[in-house]
Structures are given as C-alpha cells and as structure tokens.
Design an enzyme around this catalytic site. Structure first.
Site, short mmCIF file in Angstrom:
data_model
loop_
_atom_site.label_atom_id
_atom_site.label_comp_id
_atom_site.label_asym_id
_atom_site.label_seq_id
_atom_site.Cartn_x
_atom_site.Cartn_y
_atom_site.Cartn_z
N ASN A 486 0.80 -1.22 0.00
CA ASN A 486 0.00 0.00 0.00
C ASN A 486 0.83 1.27 0.00
O ASN A 486 0.41 2.28 -0.55
CB ASN A 486 -0.92 -0.03 1.23
N TYR A 553 3.38 9.71 -10.70
CA TYR A 553 2.48 8.87 -9.90
C TYR A 553 1.76 7.86 -10.79
O TYR A 553 1.75 6.65 -10.53
CB TYR A 553 1.48 9.75 -9.15
N LYS A 557 2.24 3.73 -10.77
CA LYS A 557 1.16 2.80 -10.43
C LYS A 557 0.83 1.88 -11.62
O LYS A 557 0.47 0.71 -11.44
CB LYS A 557 -0.10 3.56 -9.99
#
Ligand SMILES: [Zn+2]
Length: 656
Positions: A486, A553, A557
């Site tokens: 996470n 980002y 991801k």
C-alpha cells in the site's frame, strides 16, 4: 515470596466478597503462583434470599475468569447445602457434576462455577485459596515429593496424593481432610498439582498461601535449587526461512495455519541447549491443566512428522481404555525446543502463543528447580492423558464455533500508519490475522496496542530495513501468508514539461522499486503459506484513467500494476494469488487536507460535499471500503482469482 497485602488498598474493598476479589487479584498478580486462568478462590457467606430465608452460599471463581482481573461478577454463588451433599456421593461423572453445579447457582447470568467448587465447599473455612505455585510444583514433581513436603511442613498441611481434578479429587479430600486436619492446619498440598490455603479472613488465607509457598522456596534455596545463576547460551542463528518452513510443517500437521512465535532469550536458548534436555523436557507438564496449553511434551528439534507420529501413538495407547470415546486433538506440537532458535510457541492466535510462552517459561523454572533437587519427575502419561482428554475439555471442543477467516495467518501491510494502510491492518485483524505493520512514520511502533499487530518503522526503499523487518516479523509470528502493498507517495501536480528527474526517480523508488524488492524478498515466505500466499496491490484509478499533472504517480502505479500481472503469471504455480485494487477519491487519508480538498473542489467548480461524491453511484469512498475489499481479496471469495484489477471508486465514467 513476598506478600502484596496492603492495608491502604484493602480498605477500599468493603465487604467479605470485595475482599475476596482483592486477595484473588493479589494471587493473580504473581505468575509464579497462578498463570492465565489457573488456580481458584472462594468465600462462604450466609445470605438472606427473597423469601427471608438464610442460605449458605459458596462464592467460587467462575470459569472463564482470571484471578488477576477477577471482579465480583466473576464469582459464581452456589448453594452450600447441595455441594456438601454432592461430596458424599460415591461417584458423579464430570458432565453430571457440571450440571449439578450449574443448576444450584442462585444468580441468573452467573458464570459456570469452577470444577473445584465441591472441594472448596468441603474445606471448613470461610476463605479458601488455591494456586499452582512453581515452588510447590518443583518440590512435588520429584521422586520423593511426599517425603519432601513432610520435611518442609511437618503436619501443618494435609497431604493428598495425586488424583484427577474434579469430583474424584473432591471426594478424596472430603475423606482425607477430616482425617489429617487439626486446629493448627494451615493448608493442603495436592501432590503434582498445587496447594490450598484457608482462613477466617481473606487476609489470613492469602498470607498463609504466601507463607506456605515461601517455606517451599526456602527449602529449594537451601538445596541450591532456587535462584539459579542466569543462563548463558550461544547466540541464535536460525534464518527466517528456516523458521517459516518449520511453521509451515507444524501448520500442515495441525491442519490449519498457526502462529509460531520464537523466543531466543538466554533462558530459553540455554535450556534448549542443555545436554540432558531430551531427558528433562520429555517428562510432562508441571501441573496437569497446563497440558491444554502445551501438550504433554515439547517437540525437540524440527522433526514434526516424528512428533506427530508419537502423539498419535500416545493417543491410541490411552484412548482405547477410556470410558468414553475420545476425539483426537491435532497432533502438532505447541512448544518447540531447538538448540538454534531457542523456544518456539505455537497457537491459533498470538494470544494463545503468548500463553504457551508464559506457561512454558514457568515450566522451565519448575523443571530446573526439581532437577536441582535430584530429578524432575512429572505425572504418568496416563494421568496427563486423562486431563488432556477429560469429558469437560472434549465438550468444549464441540462448543467452539468456526474461527475467524484468517485465524493463525500472518499479514504484512506497508504504509500502515494512516489512511488505507491503517484501515487494512484493522480489517485483517478483525478477520483474525496477525499483522506486521510497516511505516516510515516511527509512530507505527506504538499505534496499535493489540498483541496481534507488530508495528515496525521501516523505509521500504531500504533493502536492509526490509530484511530486518521480515526477520523481526517472522521471529514474532512465524512466517507470512498475506501481503498488502500500500505504501506510496503522491507529490504535487507537475506537468511533464516541468518534471525533474529527481522527483520522477523518487516516486518510482517508493511506488515501484520498493514494491519489487518487497515482492522478491517475501516470495519464499509466501510460498510456504499453508493456504497459499495472497498479495493485494493498492493501485490507483490513475492506471486506467490518468489525469494531467500526475505523470510520475500514474506511471509508477501503471508499472506496478503490470508488475503484479507478471507476478500472477510467475507465482501461480506456487499457489500465490495477486490482485490489484484501484481506489479513487479516498479522502480520509493523510494526503487530503481540508485545504487541498477545497482547492480541488474549486478546480471542478463543485462544493467539497459534491466533490466527495463525484462518481457514478454518488457515494463517498472511505479507506475502510478499500481495506475491506483488500481483506476479502485475501479470503476464500477470491480463491480462484489472480491477476485481476478491481476498481473501488463509486464508479468512474472514464474507467467504465
Ligand atoms: Zn488446580
């Protein structure tokens, strides 16, 4: 042995039952007297019932209560006249006895009375205390324990040979006590089991217990068998993979995942490394009811198959001659002694494994003291079998419901100090898992108070810190079954034209490279998970639907998602599942301050309230929603799913 009675504290307990609570707690506070629900106490009171009749009542410890924390409702009030009549019966089966006790309790909702209620009733004193004091057990678990008890106490105590706790013991005491007792009698010793004291007040009974146990300690001290010099031992060298492999074998033997906590304190290592360990550790428990926690004997070394075969033989030897048919418990060990890693404690939960540790730590004290007296000599195999498999324990097995989904399993969550990570820890713990919670924030160490959570400060971009965290996690819980990746960072929105290499690399390092390292380092552990390893990746809506200004980002991801898909292909043969969640607009996380939220809402021409539910279903998505889905993805619902990507975003028109 130092008494803890304090007159200043005692005045706060007014009334006979309140003082019973006070001195019960004093006994419970000393683990060398009683451990985890062991021992029991009582007080006899005359009360007037609703009909105006005077009735004699025995208030005796209720089952499920621990002396250390007992309160007035923890004592079951039972009619004395009935208990005394029961004591005159020739025989009474344990289930019958439990029924007789339960039907003569005079308060609705009271706990079930201790199975020693009849024994407490026949002792003719208002207050009765019973412990399994280490010093007593050390003296009586020797070849000539009875003689030693007489040397220590003369005729100050009534001496009862070992019989099975429950009705038979009460019956024997009902016969023997009046025969041996006299006006100066202070207590009663049950060989290989424990000791009783009694008195006209709570204080007298308690102080007699302390004094009696103190005399046994002095005896051991004089024989050079108490306060033994601190142990010295070679340092441990077991790798986390050795420990996890052993946990896997133990879990497979039990038939379900187990926590396997290892302890390499000098005391345990030195004990496991003793030359005579095969002899002294294989005698049996110090007092019979410990068998429920520790099994009869520990496993020496790592041959789980041989231990299980010996356990099955032990069961077969004794079950055949039992009066009732018996159901065999799982044959896996609960205590492991290993010269390399020290003491291993096995339990379905972290709490259970902790109880095993406490019980065995005292068993070691008792064994060493008895060995100092000339030799530890526990009860026979048959006596221990009778307690391990007595009807009441077997009945409890039938009553226990299904354990939580992840009972005995170990999870690791990164970024666990806030937001989705913290919620994942909570969702996994709720489902029975033990959790290794990692975060770069040092508060993680103290954030979760439950023993099921091991909070460790860890910068996941440091391979050395990852390795240390895994060592520590495996040492504490035994292995790894579930992994929730996470941790991630989301730096402020920069257009590609202005994006510095440094920022790009920093985002890739945390969101991508660290997860590669975590996956690589945990693979061997996850492979050993009894039910197959399960991995959940916290991705992002930005993977299927990126926005401007978040290139690093979104790219990190997306790469992580692709990494997970490759892992799904590579690790399927190892029975490891990996799935990815794509949350969006989860505002109860650290990133979203009120200020940022207001600014983003303004950007879209919405109020904050409208912005929060700006999705197809018009619902707000919370950290807990993501965590619950992450936990479910580790459960049986997703048993046949790997390599999947599931949005949790209230429905996003661009994604759909
Ligand atoms: Zn007992």
């Amino acid at each position: 042995m130092i008494g803890l009675w304090n007159s200043n504290d005692a005045v706060r307990y007014s009334g006979a039952l309140a003082l019973r609570v006070y001195t019960s707690q004093l006994l419970g506070r000393d683990p060398s007297l009683v451990l985890h629900g062991g021992g029991n106490t009582s007080v006899k009171l005359r009360e007037v019932n609703v009909l105006g009749e005077a009735v004699d009542i025995l208030y005796v410890k209720g089952s499920g209560w621990d002396l250390a924390t007992i309160l007035e409702p923890g004592f079951a009030p039972v009619r004395m006249d009935h208990l005394l009549k029961l004591a005159t019966l020739e025989s009474l089966s344990d289930p019958q006895m439990v029924s007789e006790l339960a039907t003569h309790v005079v308060r609705a909702g009271a706990p079930a009375p201790s199975v020693e209620a009849i024994l407490h009733a026949i002792l003719p004193y208002p207050y009765v205390d019973h412990t399994h004091a280490d010093a007593l057990l050390a003296v009586t678990n020797t070849a000539d324990g009875a003689r030693r008890i007489r040397d220590i106490y003369g005729d100050d105590v009534v001496l009862i040979p070992y019989v099975m706790p429950g009705f038979d013991l009460a019956r024997l005491c009902a016969r023997e006590f009046p025969r041996q007792a006299h006006p100066r009698t202070l207590g009663m010793v049950l060989l290989n089991h424990g000791i009783f004291s009694f008195g006209s007040s709570a204080r007298e009974s308690y102080e007699r217990m302390i004094a009696l146990v103190g005399r046994a300690e002095v005896y051991l001290e004089r024989n050079g068998a108490w306060h033994l010099p601190p142990a010295r031992a070679a340092a441990p060298a077991a790798s986390r993979h050795d420990i996890a492999r052993l946990r896997r074998e133990i879990s497979a033997c039990a038939g379900f995942p187990m926590i396997f906590a290892t302890h390499h304190d000098a005391k345990f290592l030195a004990f496991a490394q003793r030359g005579d360990i095969a002899q002294i550790s294989q005698q049996g428990p110090a007092t019979p009811d410990h068998v429920i926690r520790t099994k009869r004997v520990p496993m020496l070394g790592r041959d789980v198959g041989a231990y299980a075969a010996a356990y099955c033989d032990y069961f077969a030897r004794h079950a055949a001659s039992a009066k009732q048919p018996k159901v065999m418990l799982d044959p896996a060990p609960r205590v492991v002694l290993d010269a390399v890693f020290g003491l291993g404690c096995v339990g379905r939960t972290v709490k259970d494994a902790g109880i095993v540790r406490d019980v065995y730590a005292h068993t070691i004290d008792v064994i060493l003291a008895a060995t100092g007296l000339g030799g530890y000599c526990a009860l026979s195999e048959q006596d221990i079998f009778d307690v391990e498999y007595w009807d009441l324990e077997q009945a409890k097995l039938k009553k226990t419901g299904a354990p939580p989904a992840f009972a005995g399993e170990v999870a690791l969550v990164t970024g666990a100090a806030s937001g989705i990570g913290k919620a994942c820890v909570e969702s996994l713990v709720t489902r029975g898992a033990a959790v290794i919670a990692l975060d770069i924030n040092a508060d993680i160490a103290t954030m979760f108070s439950a023993p099921d959570v091991l909070g460790l400060r860890c910068d996941v971009t440091s391979p050395a810190q990852i390795s240390r965290a895994l060592d520590c996690g495996v040492c504490t819980f035994g292995g790894l079954d579930l992994l929730v990746l996470n941790a991630g960072i989301f730096p402020g929105g920069k257009r590609v034209a202005a994006l510095a290499d440094e920022e790009w690399r920093r985002v890739m390092q945390v969101n991508l490279d660290a997860n590669l390292a975590l996956l690589r380092e945990t693979h061997a552990l996850l492979k050993l998970a009894l039910r197959g390893g399960r991995v959940v990746i916290i991705g992002s809506k930005n993977v299927p639907a990126p926005g401007p200004g978040a290139a690093a980002y979104s790219a990190s991801k997306a790469a992580l998602t692709q990494l997970a898909r490759v892992v799904a292909l590579e690790w399927g043969a190892d029975g490891i599942r990996i799935n990815t969640l794509h949350p969006n607009a989860v505002f109860d996380t650290g990133i979203w301050s009120d200020e940022v939220l207001a600014q983003r809402a303004r950007h879209y021409g919405l109020s904050v309230a409208e912005y929060k539910i700006n999705n197809v279903l018009k619902v707000e998505v919370f950290s807990r929603d993501v965590a619950e889905l992450a936990a479910e993805m580790c459960g049986s619902l997703f048993d046949k799913t790997t390599g999947a990507q599931v949005p949790v975003d209230g429905g996003n028109d661009r994604v759909i």
